[in-house]
Write a protein that holds these residues in place. Structure first.
Motif, PDB file in Angstrom:
ATOM      1  N   LYS A  14      -0.498  -6.847   2.285  1.00 20.94           N
ATOM      2  CA  LYS A  14       0.126  -8.110   2.694  1.00 20.94           C
ATOM      3  C   LYS A  14       0.814  -7.942   4.051  1.00 20.94           C
ATOM      4  N   ALA A  15       1.533  -6.834   4.223  1.00 19.28           N
ATOM      5  CA  ALA A  15       2.206  -6.571   5.497  1.00 19.28           C
ATOM      6  C   ALA A  15       1.200  -6.433   6.635  1.00 19.28           C
ATOM      7  N   ILE A  16       0.087  -5.777   6.372  1.00 25.63           N
ATOM      8  CA  ILE A  16      -0.956  -5.618   7.390  1.00 25.63           C
ATOM      9  C   ILE A  16      -1.373  -6.979   7.929  1.00 25.63           C
ATOM     10  N   HIS A  17      -1.570  -7.920   7.045  1.00 20.78           N
ATOM     11  CA  HIS A  17      -2.039  -9.248   7.471  1.00 20.78           C
ATOM     12  C   HIS A  17      -0.936 -10.105   8.077  1.00 20.78           C
ATOM     13  N   GLN A  18       0.274  -9.619   8.047  1.00 18.96           N
ATOM     14  CA  GLN A  18       1.378 -10.317   8.713  1.00 18.96           C
ATOM     15  C   GLN A  18       1.661  -9.728  10.099  1.00 18.96           C
ATOM     16  N   GLY A  19       0.929  -8.668  10.465  1.00 19.73           N
ATOM     17  CA  GLY A  19       1.176  -7.979  11.727  1.00 19.73           C
ATOM     18  C   GLY A  19       0.575  -8.650  12.949  1.00 19.73           C
ATOM     19  N   GLY A  20      -0.276  -9.630  12.751  1.00 20.26           N
ATOM     20  CA  GLY A  20      -0.831 -10.368  13.880  1.00 20.26           C
ATOM     21  C   GLY A  20      -2.115  -9.811  14.477  1.00 20.26           C
ATOM     22  N   ALA A  21      -2.617  -8.706  13.945  1.00 23.54           N
ATOM     23  CA  ALA A  21      -3.898  -8.193  14.445  1.00 23.54           C
ATOM     24  C   ALA A  21      -5.010  -9.136  13.999  1.00 23.54           C
ATOM     25  N   PRO A  22      -5.999  -9.363  14.841  1.00 28.91           N
ATOM     26  CA  PRO A  22      -7.098 -10.248  14.454  1.00 28.91           C
ATOM     27  C   PRO A  22      -7.783  -9.755  13.173  1.00 28.91           C
ATOM     28  N   GLY A  23      -8.082 -10.694  12.295  1.00 28.53           N
ATOM     29  CA  GLY A  23      -8.740 -10.353  11.031  1.00 28.53           C
ATOM     30  C   GLY A  23     -10.047  -9.618  11.233  1.00 28.53           C
ATOM     31  N   ALA A  24     -10.802 -10.014  12.243  1.00 22.92           N
ATOM     32  CA  ALA A  24     -12.091  -9.350  12.503  1.00 22.92           C
ATOM     33  C   ALA A  24     -11.877  -7.883  12.849  1.00 22.92           C
ATOM     34  N   VAL A  25     -10.833  -7.579  13.587  1.00 18.32           N
ATOM     35  CA  VAL A  25     -10.540  -6.189  13.959  1.00 18.32           C
ATOM     36  C   VAL A  25     -10.186  -5.380  12.719  1.00 18.32           C
ATOM     37  N   LEU A  26      -9.377  -5.957  11.847  1.00 13.36           N
ATOM     38  CA  LEU A  26      -9.014  -5.260  10.611  1.00 13.36           C
ATOM     39  C   LEU A  26     -10.242  -4.985   9.759  1.00 13.36           C
ATOM     40  N   GLU A  27     -11.164  -5.916   9.713  1.00 17.38           N
ATOM     41  CA  GLU A  27     -12.404  -5.720   8.953  1.00 17.38           C
ATOM     42  C   GLU A  27     -13.240  -4.600   9.563  1.00 17.38           C
ATOM     43  N   LEU A  28     -13.359  -4.588  10.893  1.00 14.75           N
ATOM     44  CA  LEU A  28     -14.148  -3.559  11.579  1.00 14.75           C
ATOM     45  C   LEU A  28     -13.535  -2.173  11.387  1.00 14.75           C
ATOM     46  N   VAL A  29     -12.212  -2.099  11.486  1.00 15.98           N
ATOM     47  CA  VAL A  29     -11.496  -0.841  11.305  1.00 15.98           C
ATOM     48  C   VAL A  29     -11.743  -0.296   9.896  1.00 15.98           C
ATOM     49  N   HIS A  30     -11.629  -1.172   8.903  1.00 16.17           N
ATOM     50  CA  HIS A  30     -11.856  -0.757   7.519  1.00 16.17           C
ATOM     51  C   HIS A  30     -13.283  -0.229   7.337  1.00 16.17           C
ATOM     52  N   LEU A  31     -14.245  -0.949   7.860  1.00 14.00           N
ATOM     53  CA  LEU A  31     -15.636  -0.546   7.707  1.00 14.00           C
ATOM     54  C   LEU A  31     -15.906   0.779   8.414  1.00 14.00           C
ATOM     55  N   ARG A  32     -15.401   0.938   9.636  1.00 15.46           N
ATOM     56  CA  ARG A  32     -15.701   2.169  10.376  1.00 15.46           C
ATOM     57  C   ARG A  32     -15.085   3.392   9.700  1.00 15.46           C
ATOM     58  N   ALA A  33     -13.851   3.310   9.266  1.00 12.80           N
ATOM     59  CA  ALA A  33     -13.230   4.452   8.572  1.00 12.80           C
ATOM     60  C   ALA A  33     -14.013   4.786   7.299  1.00 12.80           C
ATOM     61  N   SER A  34     -14.444   3.762   6.587  1.00 17.96           N
ATOM     62  CA  SER A  34     -15.197   3.979   5.344  1.00 17.96           C
ATOM     63  C   SER A  34     -16.554   4.614   5.612  1.00 17.96           C
ATOM     64  N   GLN A  35     -17.191   4.224   6.716  1.00 15.83           N
ATOM     65  CA  GLN A  35     -18.459   4.850   7.089  1.00 15.83           C
ATOM     66  C   GLN A  35     -18.254   6.328   7.396  1.00 15.83           C
ATOM     67  N   ILE A  36     -17.226   6.644   8.161  1.00 19.74           N
ATOM     68  CA  ILE A  36     -16.951   8.035   8.527  1.00 19.74           C
ATOM     69  C   ILE A  36     -16.728   8.877   7.276  1.00 19.74           C
ATOM     70  N   ASN A  37     -15.987   8.333   6.320  1.00 16.25           N
ATOM     71  CA  ASN A  37     -15.651   9.067   5.106  1.00 16.25           C
ATOM     72  C   ASN A  37     -16.733   9.009   4.041  1.00 16.25           C
ATOM     73  N   GLY A  38     -17.790   8.255   4.293  1.00 17.65           N
ATOM     74  CA  GLY A  38     -18.892   8.173   3.330  1.00 17.65           C
ATOM     75  C   GLY A  38     -18.489   7.526   2.016  1.00 17.65           C
ATOM     76  N   CYS A  39     -17.606   6.555   2.072  1.00 17.13           N
ATOM     77  CA  CYS A  39     -17.144   5.878   0.858  1.00 17.13           C
ATOM     78  C   CYS A  39     -18.018   4.644   0.594  1.00 17.13           C
ATOM     79  N   SER A  40     -18.989   4.804  -0.288  1.00 12.68           N
ATOM     80  CA  SER A  40     -19.925   3.709  -0.546  1.00 12.68           C
ATOM     81  C   SER A  40     -19.220   2.484  -1.121  1.00 12.68           C
ATOM     82  N   ALA A  41     -18.220   2.702  -1.967  1.00 16.81           N
ATOM     83  CA  ALA A  41     -17.498   1.562  -2.552  1.00 16.81           C
ATOM     84  C   ALA A  41     -16.794   0.756  -1.466  1.00 16.81           C
TER      85      ALA A  41
END
Length: 151
Positions: free
Chosen positions: A24-51
């Motif tokens: 909830k705090a993350i989404h109150q920080g003002g970062a664009p939602g698209a950036v947060l989505e991209l960040v989440h996806l890229r970290a997950s790709q690096i870590n090989g987290c299929s879920a």
């Protein structure tokens, strides 16, 4: 793949409450939602987290991201589909996720590039998203949470 156990956040509900508060705090920080989505996806790709890759793509599409851009996140440096600001967040994500690869964890150049595009609350949101994603990547990898699982 079958999970090794019930997800830790399901077994310890207070942990999930804390995670939800961070989210909830993350989404109150003002970062664009698209950036947060991209960040989440890229970290997950690096870590090989299929879920998390599965969930991240599903969430990004639901929030207006395109298939074309999502298919190029893993090769963002070679793609012309990402803005300079998005590139700085993706570079920050990679270095923050691979902190053991560099004595600095995040280089001054990467930090300066991100700080050029995002103010401190936005950077806080991006860093928290990277960190929270890495937490979930590790929870899922250790427990072998299958793609498509929900908690």
């Amino acid at each position: 793949m079958t999970a090794r156990m019930t997800h830790p956040t399901a077994l310890l509900p207070d942990a999930m409450k804390g995670i939800q508060n961070i989210f909830k705090a993350i989404h109150q920080g003002g970062a664009p939602g698209a950036v947060l989505e991209l960040v989440h996806l890229r970290a997950s790709q690096i870590n090989g987290c299929s879920a998390c890759v599965y969930g991240g793509i599903k969430s990004a599409l639901k929030n207006g991201e395109t298939d074309e851009r999502l298919h190029q996140v893993a090769a963002w440096r070679e793609s012309d589909l990402f803005t300079e600001a998005e590139r700085s967040a993706l570079a920050l994500t990679e270095e923050a996720t691979r902190i053991a690869d560099s004595p600095e964890a995040v280089s001054d150049a990467t930090w300066t590039a991100a700080a050029k595009h995002y103010d401190e609350p936005q950077l806080a949101a991006i860093i928290l998203m990277i960190s929270l994603t890495n937490l979930f990547n590790r929870l899922n990898a250790v427990t072998k949470a299958p793609a498509g699982a929900t908690w």
